[in-house]
Write an enzyme that holds these catalytic residues in place. Structure first.
Site, short mmCIF file in Angstrom:
data_model
loop_
_atom_site.label_atom_id
_atom_site.label_comp_id
_atom_site.label_asym_id
_atom_site.label_seq_id
_atom_site.Cartn_x
_atom_site.Cartn_y
_atom_site.Cartn_z
N GLY A 12 -4.74 -6.48 7.32
CA GLY A 12 -4.38 -7.90 7.22
C GLY A 12 -4.92 -8.60 5.99
O GLY A 12 -5.17 -9.81 6.03
N ASN A 14 -3.19 -9.15 3.35
CA ASN A 14 -2.12 -10.08 2.94
C ASN A 14 -2.11 -11.32 3.83
O ASN A 14 -1.87 -12.43 3.36
CB ASN A 14 -0.75 -9.38 2.96
CG ASN A 14 -0.52 -8.57 1.70
OD1 ASN A 14 -0.27 -9.13 0.63
ND2 ASN A 14 -0.64 -7.26 1.81
N ILE A 94 12.17 -3.71 12.35
CA ILE A 94 12.63 -4.97 12.94
C ILE A 94 13.97 -4.73 13.63
O ILE A 94 14.90 -4.21 13.02
CB ILE A 94 12.77 -6.06 11.85
CG1 ILE A 94 11.41 -6.30 11.18
CG2 ILE A 94 13.31 -7.36 12.42
CD1 ILE A 94 10.30 -6.75 12.12
N ASN A 108 9.47 -9.62 3.56
CA ASN A 108 8.57 -8.47 3.63
C ASN A 108 7.91 -8.28 2.27
O ASN A 108 8.51 -8.57 1.24
CB ASN A 108 9.39 -7.22 3.98
CG ASN A 108 8.54 -5.97 4.06
OD1 ASN A 108 7.51 -5.95 4.73
ND2 ASN A 108 8.96 -4.91 3.38
N HIS A 110 6.49 -5.32 -0.14
CA HIS A 110 6.51 -3.86 -0.32
C HIS A 110 5.67 -3.51 -1.55
O HIS A 110 5.85 -4.12 -2.61
CB HIS A 110 7.96 -3.36 -0.49
CG HIS A 110 8.03 -1.89 -0.60
ND1 HIS A 110 7.87 -1.06 0.49
CD2 HIS A 110 8.17 -1.07 -1.67
CE1 HIS A 110 7.94 0.20 0.10
NE2 HIS A 110 8.12 0.22 -1.21
N ASP A 151 14.23 -1.92 3.13
CA ASP A 151 13.81 -2.42 1.81
C ASP A 151 15.00 -2.75 0.92
O ASP A 151 14.96 -2.54 -0.30
CB ASP A 151 12.90 -1.38 1.09
CG ASP A 151 11.62 -1.09 1.86
OD1 ASP A 151 11.11 -1.99 2.53
OD2 ASP A 151 11.15 0.06 1.79
N GLU A 181 0.27 -8.19 -4.79
CA GLU A 181 0.62 -8.61 -3.43
C GLU A 181 0.00 -9.95 -3.02
O GLU A 181 0.69 -10.82 -2.51
CB GLU A 181 0.20 -7.55 -2.41
CG GLU A 181 0.93 -6.23 -2.60
CD GLU A 181 0.58 -5.23 -1.52
OE1 GLU A 181 0.50 -5.60 -0.34
OE2 GLU A 181 0.40 -4.05 -1.85
C1 GRF Z 1 0.27 -3.64 1.92
O1 GRF Z 1 0.14 -2.73 0.86
C2 GRF Z 1 1.71 -4.04 2.07
O2 GRF Z 1 2.40 -4.13 0.87
C3 GRF Z 1 2.26 -2.90 2.88
O3 GRF Z 1 1.22 -2.60 3.80
C4 GRF Z 1 -0.03 -2.96 3.25
C5 GRF Z 1 -0.71 -3.90 4.22
O4 GRF Z 1 -2.01 -4.22 3.86
N1 GRF Z 1 3.55 -3.24 3.43
P1 GRF Z 1 -2.79 -5.37 4.63
O5 GRF Z 1 -2.71 -5.11 6.11
O6 GRF Z 1 -2.16 -6.68 4.25
O7 GRF Z 1 -4.21 -5.28 4.13
#
Ligand code: GRF
Length: 208
Positions: A12, A14, A94, A108, A110, A151, A181
């Site tokens: 988590g 992100n 999903i 999303n 990626h 994607d 990200e």
């Molecule tokens: C990230 O690299 C995201 O791009 C991918 O999964 C990872 C999740 O990381 N889809 P986090 O749980 O946000 O640390």
């Protein structure tokens, strides 16, 4: 106010970038109404709890088959009725009915520059392993809308990140998170919350 639900499977980070973005005002007009995880142990659920945001566990393992899970998951999402669903490292496909119900309202992140290193089998660390195997000099991250493909939805934003010669997949993953990200995803949410993103003929147009 854009009401969002964030779906997460793992650490988590992100999600944390979104929480921090809201706290510091980099993301405006946005409220996280719930965090959904398929993984009871996800650190993301405690991050949500720490912010007083309801955490909801929805795991396919708890249903008799995929169809039952898809119905329950879509039903829960309809009940929450968010303006935007944010997939932030969510490893569950999903359901088609959710994609239809929330057309152009699911995004999303990626960890590669789509259309490279994406699609079936490209998730988590595997994406970075494949990028290193191929010897690319640049990789990055992409935020995109989710459609019925894997994607394949309209691309909202991308950012390139340099690959260094002796990178391990873990080092590259960390650099892509830090340099791409955690910047791109909060920015995309703020853009959507403030009406700067439109989808025209399957492509994203951004106004300033
Ligand atoms: C990230 O690299 C995201 O791009 C991918 O999964 C990872 C999740 O990381 N889809 P986090 O749980 O946000 O640390």
């Amino acid at each position: 106010m854009l009401r969002i639900v964030v779906c997460v499977s793992g650490g988590g980070t992100n999600l944390q970038a979104i929480l921090d973005g809201i706290d510091c005002g980099r993301i405006t007009n946005t409220q996280i109404i719930a965090v959904i995880s398929n993984n009871a142990g996800a650190k993301a659920l405690s991050r949500a709890e720490g912010h007083g945001i309801p955490g909801i566990l929805m795991s396919p393992k708890e249903y008799e088959d995929r169809e039952a899970f898809n119905r329950a998951f879509t039903g829960k999402m309809c009940e929450l009725d968010p303006d935007l669903i944010v997939l932030a490292g969510f490893l569950v496909k999903i359901p088609r009915q959710m994609v239809e119900r929330f057309a152009n309202r699911i995004i999303n992140i990626h960890p590669a520059l789509i259309p490279s290193f994406c699609g079936v089998g490209y998730y988590g660390l595997k994406v970075h392993e494949k990028a290193l195997e191929r010897g690319v000099k640049l990789t990055g991250a992409t935020v995109h809308f989710v459609n019925e493909g894997m994607d394949e939805g309209p691309i909202i934003a991308q950012k390139a990140v340099a690959v260094e010669e002796d990178d391990t997949p873990q080092q590259l993953q960390r650099r892509v998170m830090e340099q791409a990200e955690w910047i791109l995803l909060p920015q995309a949410i703020d853009d959507i919350a403030n009406g700067r993103i439109r989808v025209v003929d399957g492509k994203v147009k951004k106004s300033i």
